[in-house]
Design a protein around this motif. Structure first.
Motif, PDB file in Angstrom:
ATOM      1  N   LYS A  65      47.453  33.310  55.943  1.00 21.86           N
ATOM      2  CA  LYS A  65      46.193  33.542  55.259  1.00 21.86           C
ATOM      3  C   LYS A  65      46.498  34.393  54.032  1.00 21.86           C
ATOM      4  O   LYS A  65      47.083  35.468  54.140  1.00 21.86           O
ATOM      5  N   PHE A  66      46.122  33.899  52.847  1.00 23.72           N
ATOM      6  CA  PHE A  66      46.423  34.590  51.601  1.00 23.72           C
ATOM      7  C   PHE A  66      45.152  35.198  51.009  1.00 23.72           C
ATOM      8  O   PHE A  66      44.061  34.656  51.153  1.00 23.72           O
ATOM      9  N   VAL A  67      45.332  36.318  50.337  1.00 28.14           N
ATOM     10  CA  VAL A  67      44.213  37.065  49.768  1.00 28.14           C
ATOM     11  C   VAL A  67      44.544  37.413  48.324  1.00 28.14           C
ATOM     12  O   VAL A  67      45.662  37.847  48.032  1.00 28.14           O
ATOM     13  N   ILE A  68      43.599  37.216  47.410  1.00 26.19           N
ATOM     14  CA  ILE A  68      43.770  37.672  46.032  1.00 26.19           C
ATOM     15  C   ILE A  68      43.151  39.065  45.920  1.00 26.19           C
ATOM     16  O   ILE A  68      42.019  39.289  46.347  1.00 26.19           O
ATOM     17  N   GLY A  69      43.910  39.995  45.370  1.00 23.77           N
ATOM     18  CA  GLY A  69      43.442  41.365  45.239  1.00 23.77           C
ATOM     19  C   GLY A  69      43.623  41.877  43.826  1.00 23.77           C
ATOM     20  O   GLY A  69      44.129  41.174  42.938  1.00 23.77           O
ATOM     21  N   TYR A  70      43.217  43.119  43.619  1.00 25.30           N
ATOM     22  CA  TYR A  70      43.283  43.734  42.291  1.00 25.30           C
ATOM     23  C   TYR A  70      43.756  45.168  42.462  1.00 25.30           C
ATOM     24  O   TYR A  70      43.163  45.946  43.208  1.00 25.30           O
ATOM     25  N   ASN A  71      44.866  45.503  41.798  1.00 21.66           N
ATOM     26  CA  ASN A  71      45.456  46.825  42.009  1.00 21.66           C
ATOM     27  C   ASN A  71      45.941  47.419  40.689  1.00 21.66           C
ATOM     28  O   ASN A  71      47.138  47.523  40.432  1.00 21.66           O
ATOM     29  N   PRO A  72      45.005  47.829  39.807  1.00 19.68           N
ATOM     30  CA  PRO A  72      45.429  48.374  38.511  1.00 19.68           C
ATOM     31  C   PRO A  72      46.079  49.745  38.662  1.00 19.68           C
ATOM     32  O   PRO A  72      45.593  50.604  39.400  1.00 19.68           O
ATOM     33  N   VAL A  73      47.211  49.923  37.987  1.00 19.43           N
ATOM     34  CA  VAL A  73      47.913  51.206  37.971  1.00 19.43           C
ATOM     35  C   VAL A  73      48.246  51.531  36.521  1.00 19.43           C
ATOM     36  O   VAL A  73      48.756  50.682  35.796  1.00 19.43           O
ATOM     37  N   SER A  74      47.940  52.751  36.097  1.00 23.09           N
ATOM     38  CA  SER A  74      48.271  53.159  34.727  1.00 23.09           C
ATOM     39  C   SER A  74      48.989  54.498  34.764  1.00 23.09           C
ATOM     40  O   SER A  74      48.904  55.243  35.747  1.00 23.09           O
ATOM     41  N   PHE A  75      49.715  54.782  33.684  1.00 22.08           N
ATOM     42  CA  PHE A  75      50.454  56.030  33.573  1.00 22.08           C
ATOM     43  C   PHE A  75      50.016  56.756  32.304  1.00 22.08           C
ATOM     44  O   PHE A  75      49.689  56.132  31.293  1.00 22.08           O
ATOM     45  N   ASP A  76      50.033  58.081  32.360  1.00 22.88           N
ATOM     46  CA  ASP A  76      49.558  58.890  31.233  1.00 22.88           C
ATOM     47  C   ASP A  76      50.428  58.749  29.993  1.00 22.88           C
ATOM     48  O   ASP A  76      49.955  58.969  28.870  1.00 22.88           O
ATOM     49  N   ASP A  77      51.721  58.387  30.177  1.00 25.08           N
ATOM     50  CA  ASP A  77      52.631  58.331  29.030  1.00 25.08           C
ATOM     51  C   ASP A  77      52.954  56.912  28.584  1.00 25.08           C
ATOM     52  O   ASP A  77      53.939  56.685  27.878  1.00 25.08           O
TER      53      ASP A  77
END
Length: 241
Positions: A65-77
């Motif tokens: 069973k596959f799932v589409i997700g959203y996982n935004p990650v950002s860095f200050d620099d």
């Protein structure tokens, strides 16, 4: 198949395309695919959002069973207009990197040999946990007891890395471009994903071909023919960090 569930491809793989519409403001680099394991855990799958297909595309060695997700990650620099922003967002979303601490990525820092091995094996989901096979191999004498120790053992066992001689790896030494290319090429061979040739570009076409070490010739020759490596100003800069 005749009422029988087919989940294991016996070493083969299937390419799966799932239609997906980006939501307003959604960063395509952070769109993820997971599979739901038998024990209820979401495990990341190597995949990406394809803007032309308006779909998420991934390869899998099994059906689940596959799932589409959203996982935004950002860095200050990592500046919004930086040339590496998309790449960093892509690998951070997938847990390939966690940065250097305090929400920093240190994009201009020189990469070490051990850091690249960790990033490479995380990117291609090459397991460090095959204890039965890896336990028969002696790790590098300078592998230490740190975040990269198990990665070096697995990479050595699989032939992705060979070290610098005398069973040493020099994990904290800054990595050169040709060392990166060889490790990448070796990893692609291990997982049987060396790209097909797109062109007939020869190493001799580059101004600094004479600076390429003999042990890096095969890897660089393949990577320039597949378009994986293009160089800069007709140079490959093999010994640069």
């Amino acid at each position: 198949k005749g009422g029988q569930t087919v989940s294991d491809f016996k070493g083969g793989h299937a390419t799966v395309t799932i239609p997906y519409t980006l939501k307003t403001g959604e960063n395509p680099n952070a769109v993820m695919v997971y599979y739901l394991s038998d024990d209820g855990k979401l495990i990341a799958v190597r995949g990406h959002y394809d803007a032309d297909l308006k779909a998420v595309v991934f390869k899998t060695t099994h059906f689940s069973k596959f799932v589409i997700g959203y996982n935004p990650v950002s860095f200050d620099d990592v500046a919004a207009n930086s040339w590496y922003k998309n790449a960093i967002e892509f690998i951070a979303a997938r847990g390939i990197t966690s940065g250097t601490g305090n929400n920093m990525f240190s994009p201009e820092a020189k990469l070490t040999r051990a850091q690249f091995v960790v990033l490479l094996m995380n990117a291609y989901q090459i397991s460090t946990q095959n204890q039965g096979e890896y336990s028969q191999i002696q790790n590098f004498s300078d592998a230490g007891n740190t975040y990269y120790t198990d990665y070096l053992l697995a990479a050595k066992a699989l032939g992705i890395v060979n070290g610098v001689g005398n069973n040493m790896f020099a994990p904290e030494k800054e990595i050169t471009r040709q060392e990166m290319f060889v490790m990448l090429y070796n990893a692609l061979k291990v997982i049987d994903e060396v790209p097909t040739y797109l062109n007939n570009t020869q190493l001799s076409n580059f101004n600094d071909a004479d600076k390429i070490a003999s042990w890096a010739n095969e890897a660089l020759s393949s990577l320039v023919k597949t378009g994986t490596v293009g160089g800069y100003n007709n140079n490959l800069y093999p010994t640069a960090t």
